[in-house]
Design an enzyme around this catalytic site. Structure first.
Site: not given
Ligand code: AQP
Length: 345
Positions: A208, A211, A114
């Protein structure tokens, strides 16, 4: 009804709630209600580790709450609440920040993914995110935590933190509770099971479903209408081969494995069972069958979410009630933790 074992898990209100969240986490939450005492949390403190628009955040908190209820979680028999309404999460998190080691957090792959190349610009909260997650679980002495595969490492860290606290404060734990074993925090067990613990992106079988993916075609969201769900499955990336007859044949075919896993999870089957029926079939046959199944399972939940979202006051009152009940469990555990650490109350 008194249950011995306690389940805690959370979902971030960061928008675009998707099929991965549903199959990897929420369906497990629903099933565990039969056998456990369950607390399901909308983890808004986690969400703000990256910038959230305040108006969208409130909307997204209600949306996750609606998704929990529409999927079949009973807010009366169990507890649905949002994290920021129970102050103990932040308080325990601080104490555990002083137990966890920098070296442990430096190994967390989610932070690396991230923060990317801009580590120096990431919030401090994003770095200590897994400590807050440990606090969420340990605040309730939860024994079981249903999560998707991506959270495995964070769960291992929560176990390490619990263990280090128990060791660091062993004497105080024994003195304050007469517990000869000196174990104050239980070691939470991750529950990562079934054919869809890591649902992959429809655009790239190596990533994956998430969102934050900029492509809306990469994921099915819980509020997609029937036509959109069918379209996204039709357009999902696949390879040109027919489906194999055995699971072994899905090796090195990530997109095919993903769609078969989704079918299996939606239909409560194993991948082997799905391949018994569809082995040898082309995607031109399999994709419409998957689309029909996904629409049948997801659309009613999306419709119910929309209905619930039309009454935000009711959702807010469910969250307040949940927070009051969660706080009743958390408060004595937090007080005991403070006593063990040596704080005067
Ligand atoms: N793709 C997935 N497959 C299976 N399970 C998944 N989970 C998340 N993605 C998948 C599980 O859903 C629960 C809630 O996770 P979260 O709120 O942290 O959601 P996220 O999608 O991982 O959200 P982010 O971090 O806001 O977004 P992205 O992924 O875009 O960076 C967890 O139990 C998780 O394992």
């Amino acid at each position: 009804m008194q249950h011995k074992e306690r389940v805690f898990s959370g979902v971030q209100p960061t928008g675009n709630l998707h099929l991965g969240n549903y199959l990897g986490a929420i369906t497990k939450f629903v099933a565990l209600q039969e056998s456990h005492e369950c607390l399901y949390c909308v983890v808004d403190l986690h969400a703000v580790t990256v910038w959230q628009d305040p108006k969208e955040l409130s909307h997204n908190i209600r949306e996750v709450t609606a998704a929990f209820i529409a999927s079949g979680i009973d807010p009366k028999a169990h507890i649905i609440f949002n994290q920021s309404q129970v102050a103990g999460h932040a308080e325990l998190s601080w104490i555990l920040n002083c137990v966890a080691r920098m070296g442990w957090l430096n190994r967390m792959t989610q932070f690396k993914e991230k923060a990317g190349k801009h580590k120096e610009n990431a919030s401090v909260g994003l770095f200590t995110y897994p400590v807050l997650m440990a606090a969420d679980i340990l605040l309730y002495h939860a024994t079981h935590v249903p999560v998707g595969e991506d959270q495995k490492q964070h769960l291992e860290l929560a176990r390490d933190i619990a263990q280090k606290f128990n060791v660091d404060f062993k004497e105080a734990i024994i003195a304050s509770s007469n517990k000869e074993d000196g174990l104050f925090f239980p070691q939470p067990e991750p529950l990562i099971q079934g054919p869809a613990t890591r649902v992959m992106s429809f655009r790239d079988g190596s990533k994956k479903m998430s969102k934050s993916d900029p492509s809306d075609l990469s994921r099915i969201t819980m509020t997609d209408d029937a036509d959109t769900i069918a379209k996204k499955i039709r357009k999902a990336k696949t390879d040109p081969e027919a489906l194999p007859s055995e699971e072994e044949g899905l090796k090195d075919r990530p997109e095919a494995a993903n769609l078969v896993g989704i079918f299996a999870a939606l239909n409560n089957q194993s991948k082997t069972d799905v391949l018994k029926e569809y082995g040898g079939a082309q995607f031109s046959t399999f994709k419409p069958a998957l689309a029909e199944l996904a629409v049948a399972k997801i659309s009613p939940i999306g419709n119910e979410m929309r209905r619930l979202m039309d009454a935000p006051d009711e959702l807010d009152s469910i969250l307040r009630d949940g927070a009051n009940r969660a706080n009743k469990i958390a408060e004595p555990i937090l007080q005991k933790t403070k006593e063990i650490v040596g704080f005067i109350q």
